[in-house]
Design a protein around this motif. Structure first.
Motif, PDB file in Angstrom:
ATOM      1  N   THR A 228       8.760 -26.502  67.737  1.00  0.00           N
ATOM      2  CA  THR A 228       8.057 -27.740  67.636  1.00  0.00           C
ATOM      3  C   THR A 228       9.121 -28.925  67.133  1.00  0.00           C
ATOM      4  O   THR A 228       8.650 -29.910  66.468  1.00  0.00           O
ATOM      5  CB  THR A 228       6.795 -27.817  66.338  1.00  0.00           C
ATOM      6  OG1 THR A 228       7.463 -26.813  65.270  1.00  0.00           O
ATOM      7  CG2 THR A 228       5.697 -26.937  67.147  1.00  0.00           C
ATOM      8  N   HIS A 229      10.279 -28.633  67.334  1.00  0.00           N
ATOM      9  CA  HIS A 229      11.288 -29.625  66.788  1.00  0.00           C
ATOM     10  C   HIS A 229      10.899 -30.962  67.415  1.00  0.00           C
ATOM     11  O   HIS A 229      11.122 -32.248  66.686  1.00  0.00           O
ATOM     12  CB  HIS A 229      12.813 -29.505  67.395  1.00  0.00           C
ATOM     13  CG  HIS A 229      13.653 -30.516  67.067  1.00  0.00           C
ATOM     14  ND1 HIS A 229      14.277 -30.108  65.874  1.00  0.00           N
ATOM     15  CD2 HIS A 229      14.357 -31.372  67.763  1.00  0.00           C
ATOM     16  CE1 HIS A 229      15.207 -31.252  65.744  1.00  0.00           C
ATOM     17  NE2 HIS A 229      15.240 -31.734  66.781  1.00  0.00           N
ATOM     18  N   ALA A 230      10.377 -31.261  68.569  1.00  0.00           N
ATOM     19  CA  ALA A 230      10.036 -32.345  69.375  1.00  0.00           C
ATOM     20  C   ALA A 230       8.766 -33.065  68.402  1.00  0.00           C
ATOM     21  O   ALA A 230       8.966 -34.223  68.457  1.00  0.00           O
ATOM     22  CB  ALA A 230       9.469 -32.291  70.847  1.00  0.00           C
ATOM     23  N   VAL A 231       7.774 -32.339  67.901  1.00  0.00           N
ATOM     24  CA  VAL A 231       6.761 -32.672  67.254  1.00  0.00           C
ATOM     25  C   VAL A 231       7.332 -33.482  65.921  1.00  0.00           C
ATOM     26  O   VAL A 231       6.934 -34.647  65.623  1.00  0.00           O
ATOM     27  CB  VAL A 231       5.860 -31.674  66.748  1.00  0.00           C
ATOM     28  CG1 VAL A 231       4.786 -32.212  65.747  1.00  0.00           C
ATOM     29  CG2 VAL A 231       5.213 -30.922  68.030  1.00  0.00           C
ATOM     30  N   GLY A 232       8.511 -33.109  65.494  1.00  0.00           N
ATOM     31  CA  GLY A 232       8.915 -33.745  64.072  1.00  0.00           C
ATOM     32  C   GLY A 232       9.770 -34.931  64.400  1.00  0.00           C
ATOM     33  O   GLY A 232       9.746 -35.734  63.639  1.00  0.00           O
ATOM     34  N   ILE A 233       9.950 -35.117  65.687  1.00  0.00           N
ATOM     35  CA  ILE A 233      10.504 -36.501  66.181  1.00  0.00           C
ATOM     36  C   ILE A 233       9.628 -37.609  66.225  1.00  0.00           C
ATOM     37  O   ILE A 233       9.581 -38.625  65.846  1.00  0.00           O
ATOM     38  CB  ILE A 233      11.359 -36.313  67.628  1.00  0.00           C
ATOM     39  CG1 ILE A 233      12.761 -35.687  67.242  1.00  0.00           C
ATOM     40  CG2 ILE A 233      11.632 -37.798  68.119  1.00  0.00           C
ATOM     41  CD1 ILE A 233      13.157 -35.335  68.768  1.00  0.00           C
ATOM     42  N   ALA A 234       8.308 -37.243  66.691  1.00  0.00           N
ATOM     43  CA  ALA A 234       7.170 -37.922  66.805  1.00  0.00           C
ATOM     44  C   ALA A 234       6.424 -38.162  65.687  1.00  0.00           C
ATOM     45  O   ALA A 234       6.120 -39.275  65.050  1.00  0.00           O
ATOM     46  CB  ALA A 234       6.328 -37.423  67.972  1.00  0.00           C
ATOM     47  N   TYR A 235       6.294 -37.159  64.808  1.00  0.00           N
ATOM     48  CA  TYR A 235       5.491 -37.089  63.647  1.00  0.00           C
ATOM     49  C   TYR A 235       6.240 -36.296  62.460  1.00  0.00           C
ATOM     50  O   TYR A 235       5.870 -35.109  62.206  1.00  0.00           O
ATOM     51  CB  TYR A 235       4.125 -36.648  63.864  1.00  0.00           C
ATOM     52  CG  TYR A 235       3.318 -37.348  64.650  1.00  0.00           C
ATOM     53  CD1 TYR A 235       2.658 -38.496  64.228  1.00  0.00           C
ATOM     54  CD2 TYR A 235       3.245 -37.245  66.008  1.00  0.00           C
ATOM     55  CE1 TYR A 235       1.948 -39.616  65.108  1.00  0.00           C
ATOM     56  CE2 TYR A 235       2.544 -38.089  66.896  1.00  0.00           C
ATOM     57  CZ  TYR A 235       1.795 -39.187  66.535  1.00  0.00           C
ATOM     58  OH  TYR A 235       1.125 -39.992  67.279  1.00  0.00           O
ATOM     59  N   PRO A 236       7.190 -36.946  61.776  1.00  0.00           N
ATOM     60  CA  PRO A 236       7.964 -36.087  60.899  1.00  0.00           C
ATOM     61  C   PRO A 236       7.420 -35.650  59.802  1.00  0.00           C
ATOM     62  O   PRO A 236       7.760 -34.650  59.211  1.00  0.00           O
ATOM     63  CB  PRO A 236       9.295 -37.104  60.523  1.00  0.00           C
ATOM     64  CG  PRO A 236       8.577 -38.485  60.922  1.00  0.00           C
ATOM     65  CD  PRO A 236       7.685 -38.351  61.953  1.00  0.00           C
ATOM     66  N   GLU A 237       6.480 -36.372  59.631  1.00  0.00           N
ATOM     67  CA  GLU A 237       5.513 -35.686  58.262  1.00  0.00           C
ATOM     68  C   GLU A 237       4.874 -34.243  58.529  1.00  0.00           C
ATOM     69  O   GLU A 237       4.485 -33.615  57.431  1.00  0.00           O
ATOM     70  CB  GLU A 237       4.421 -36.814  57.692  1.00  0.00           C
ATOM     71  CG  GLU A 237       3.340 -36.893  58.832  1.00  0.00           C
ATOM     72  CD  GLU A 237       3.684 -37.642  59.869  1.00  0.00           C
ATOM     73  OE1 GLU A 237       2.533 -38.245  60.454  1.00  0.00           O
ATOM     74  OE2 GLU A 237       4.552 -38.033  60.199  1.00  0.00           O
ATOM     75  N   VAL A 238       4.805 -33.909  59.565  1.00  0.00           N
ATOM     76  CA  VAL A 238       4.092 -32.709  59.934  1.00  0.00           C
ATOM     77  C   VAL A 238       4.979 -31.564  60.299  1.00  0.00           C
ATOM     78  O   VAL A 238       4.852 -30.232  60.427  1.00  0.00           O
ATOM     79  CB  VAL A 238       3.144 -32.589  60.979  1.00  0.00           C
ATOM     80  CG1 VAL A 238       2.068 -33.843  60.909  1.00  0.00           C
ATOM     81  CG2 VAL A 238       3.582 -32.660  62.265  1.00  0.00           C
ATOM     82  N   ALA A 239       6.479 -31.781  60.345  1.00  0.00           N
ATOM     83  CA  ALA A 239       7.381 -30.672  60.696  1.00  0.00           C
ATOM     84  C   ALA A 239       8.437 -30.412  59.774  1.00  0.00           C
ATOM     85  O   ALA A 239       8.687 -31.369  58.769  1.00  0.00           O
ATOM     86  CB  ALA A 239       8.162 -31.282  61.748  1.00  0.00           C
ATOM     87  N   ALA A 240       8.647 -29.102  59.482  1.00  0.00           N
ATOM     88  CA  ALA A 240       9.681 -28.798  58.320  1.00  0.00           C
ATOM     89  C   ALA A 240      10.951 -29.061  58.965  1.00  0.00           C
ATOM     90  O   ALA A 240      11.257 -29.162  60.160  1.00  0.00           O
ATOM     91  CB  ALA A 240       9.543 -27.223  58.055  1.00  0.00           C
ATOM     92  N   ALA A 241      12.018 -28.961  57.957  1.00  0.00           N
ATOM     93  CA  ALA A 241      13.381 -29.159  58.532  1.00  0.00           C
ATOM     94  C   ALA A 241      13.943 -27.894  59.382  1.00  0.00           C
ATOM     95  O   ALA A 241      13.324 -26.663  58.974  1.00  0.00           O
ATOM     96  CB  ALA A 241      14.305 -29.177  57.244  1.00  0.00           C
ATOM     97  N   PRO A 242      14.964 -28.146  59.946  1.00  0.00           N
ATOM     98  CA  PRO A 242      15.321 -26.703  60.997  1.00  0.00           C
ATOM     99  C   PRO A 242      15.707 -25.865  60.095  1.00  0.00           C
ATOM    100  O   PRO A 242      16.541 -26.048  59.122  1.00  0.00           O
ATOM    101  CB  PRO A 242      16.443 -27.446  61.790  1.00  0.00           C
ATOM    102  CG  PRO A 242      15.874 -28.994  61.969  1.00  0.00           C
ATOM    103  CD  PRO A 242      15.499 -29.410  60.564  1.00  0.00           C
ATOM    104  N   ALA A 243      15.255 -24.556  60.164  1.00  0.00           N
ATOM    105  CA  ALA A 243      15.696 -23.410  59.688  1.00  0.00           C
ATOM    106  C   ALA A 243      16.686 -22.649  60.280  1.00  0.00           C
ATOM    107  O   ALA A 243      16.479 -22.143  61.268  1.00  0.00           O
ATOM    108  CB  ALA A 243      14.557 -22.383  59.379  1.00  0.00           C
TER     109      ALA A 243
END
Length: 503
Positions: A228-243
């Motif tokens: 879901t890395h792409a999701v974080g580009i569009a909606y950063p509030e729902v994505a965790a930092a890369p682990a």
């Protein structure tokens, strides 16, 4: 009769007495109009002969091919009878009739004296209800024309499901009105920085309609909470930092939050589990996807979520499977989701470990049955079409126990993969094509053929050893005889050295 170029192998094939049926311009088609149109196109493509119709003025004494739905037999079954003076194809339903016509197309033989069909009786029905192929359109984008060409190829081998992997770390491909930034900000992405793309909702509907015309159901997948890395580009509030600790980089770049990811590594991304914003996001995307999708299934991924703590992963699977069920759809998830414990009743698991399961994989697959669901078998070292067919292949990967030859793709039995699963516990077989190295339709053909035919036989035909000809030796002979048909269908298949091809 198992020497005939029939793939997948029918349940029962019997030689009939008498000469073959001559296929020429004098032949007329009678019966179901839709099926007649399919047959007309197939014969014209294969032979250049344009068959007539029964209502033609000069058709009173013509040889006939009768195509009808008679309602007899199990779903998707058909009966085919060929004699020198006529051919009859009868299907239990429209799908069965379509499959009978595909079998008839495989029987057409050319010679110096013209086109013929051998005298034969075939009584056929599928082993499994779910016979799928998957196309990953997230790693590399494939336009509508490519997707429809791929599904036509699959339908000709009696596959009835097209699973579209619509999102991953690289991009989100399907336009959603509830979350427009998903495609606006990520659809340009792809592995290696290659061109991206997206499907409008009209595009998606056109794929579904084309699939339905070929008796295929579309199963869409939004993969989460990992991938879901792409999701974080569009909606950063729902994505965790890369682990990044312990993630599989696959020799590529390191992912950076908020920046497009062009590598093929996996396991580093995750949604923020338990946040209200994440719950709202997941509800939005699957609610809209359910409204767009007439088929019964929605796939929510659940694989390789190494960046998600186990308790969070279990909570996500429980909530998301329940959400999809509440939308009137059957959830599907990759087998890792079986570790969650609280699957929505009836959730289907897709097993992607090996023919000999990796540690824990079988237990996770069995958990779906315990929850009242069933299992789709996609053992990676047998039916992952993106594996190299041999070490010299220019395309594909080798992580699934090295290259996968055609013989290895054939020599497995679905009932023997996960101990404890009965025949009724297995919903079917699916052959995925991941597209890290796949950019064009020619690339698709180069990796899928001829191994897609082995997957088709595992999904449709009787179990190994239960029917004459259900052997590797027979299969390699039968698939070799499909060379002329595949060539006229413009399938750019590689002439595997494991097969003696008729060309």
């Amino acid at each position: 009769m198992t020497s005939l170029p029939l793939v997948p192998l029918p349940a029962a094939v019997t030689s009939a007495d008498g000469p073959p049926f001559a296929l020429d311009r004098g032949v007329r088609i009678t019966g179901d109009a839709s099926a007649a149109a399919v047959l007309h196109r197939l014969v014209a493509t294969r032979t250049g002969v344009h068959l007539g119709h029964a209502d033609d003025a000069d058709a009173s004494d013509a040889a006939r091919i009768a195509v009808t739905v008679d309602g007899a037999g199990p779903a998707e079954s058909y009966r085919l009878a060929v004699r020198h003076d006529g051919i009859e194809v009868r299907g239990a339903d429209a799908a069965g009739l379509f499959y009978g016509i595909q079998t008839l197309g495989q029987l057409i033989t050319g010679s110096a004296s013209g086109w013929t069909v051998p005298a034969v009786d075939i009584d056929d029905a599928p082993r499994f209800a779910y016979r799928g192929v998957m196309l990953d359109v997230a790693r590399h984008f494939h336009d509508v024309a490519t997707v429809t060409a791929f599904l036509e190829r699959a339908a000709s081998l009696k596959f009835n499901v097209l699973h579209l992997h619509l999102s991953d770390d690289q991009a989100w491909r399907l336009e959603l009105h509830s979350r427009p930034e998903l495609t606006a900000r990520t659809a340009a992405g792809a592995v290696g920085g290659d061109p991206g793309g997206l499907y409008t909702q009209a595009d998606y509907r056109s794929i579904i309609e084309h699939a339905a015309a070929h008796h295929m159901t579309v199963v869409p997948e939004f993969d989460m909470p990992g991938h879901t890395h792409a999701v974080g580009i569009a909606y950063p509030e729902v994505a965790a930092a890369p682990a990044l600790e312990g993630w599989d980089a696959a020799g590529g770049p390191t992912p950076v939050a908020g920046e497009a990811y062009t590598g093929i590594g996996v396991g580093f991304s995750s949604l923020r589990i338990g946040d209200d914003a994440t719950d709202a996001f997941v509800a939005d995307v699957f609610t809209e996807l359910a409204a767009l999708t007439p088929g019964p299934y929605l796939h929510f991924g659940g694989d390789e979520a190494h960046g998600t703590p186990p308790a969070d992963f279990a909570a996500f699977v429980e909530r998301t499977s329940a959400l999809i069920a509440s939308l009137g759809k059957t959830p599907i998830a990759w087998h890792e989701a079986g570790a969650a414990g609280d699957l929505a009743p009836g959730t289907v698991g897709q097993y992607w470990s090996f023919v000999r399961p990796a540690e824990g994989a079988a237990d996770k697959a069995r958990a779906f049955v315990t929850a009242g669901g069933r299992v789709i078998l996609s053992p990676a070292d047998a039916v992952y079409l993106d594996m190299k067919p041999d070490e010299t292949a220019a395309l594909g990967l080798t992580w699934a126990n090295g290259p996968t030859s055609l013989e290895r793709a054939y020599r497995w039995e679905p009932a023997d993969v996960v101990e404890g699963l009965s025949e009724d516990d297995i919903l079917g077989v699916e052959a995925p094509l991941w597209t890290e190295t796949v950019r064009t339709l020619d690339d698709i053909d180069a990796l899928t053929f001829p191994r897609i035919a082995a997957a088709a036989e595992a999904a449709w035909s009787p179990p190994t050893g239960r029917a004459p000809g259900r052997t590797w030796e027979s299969f390699r002979s039968r698939v070799g005889g499909l060379g002329p048909l595949w060539t006229t269908l413009d399938i750019r298949f590689p002439a595997s050295p494991e097969v003696s091809w008729t060309l």
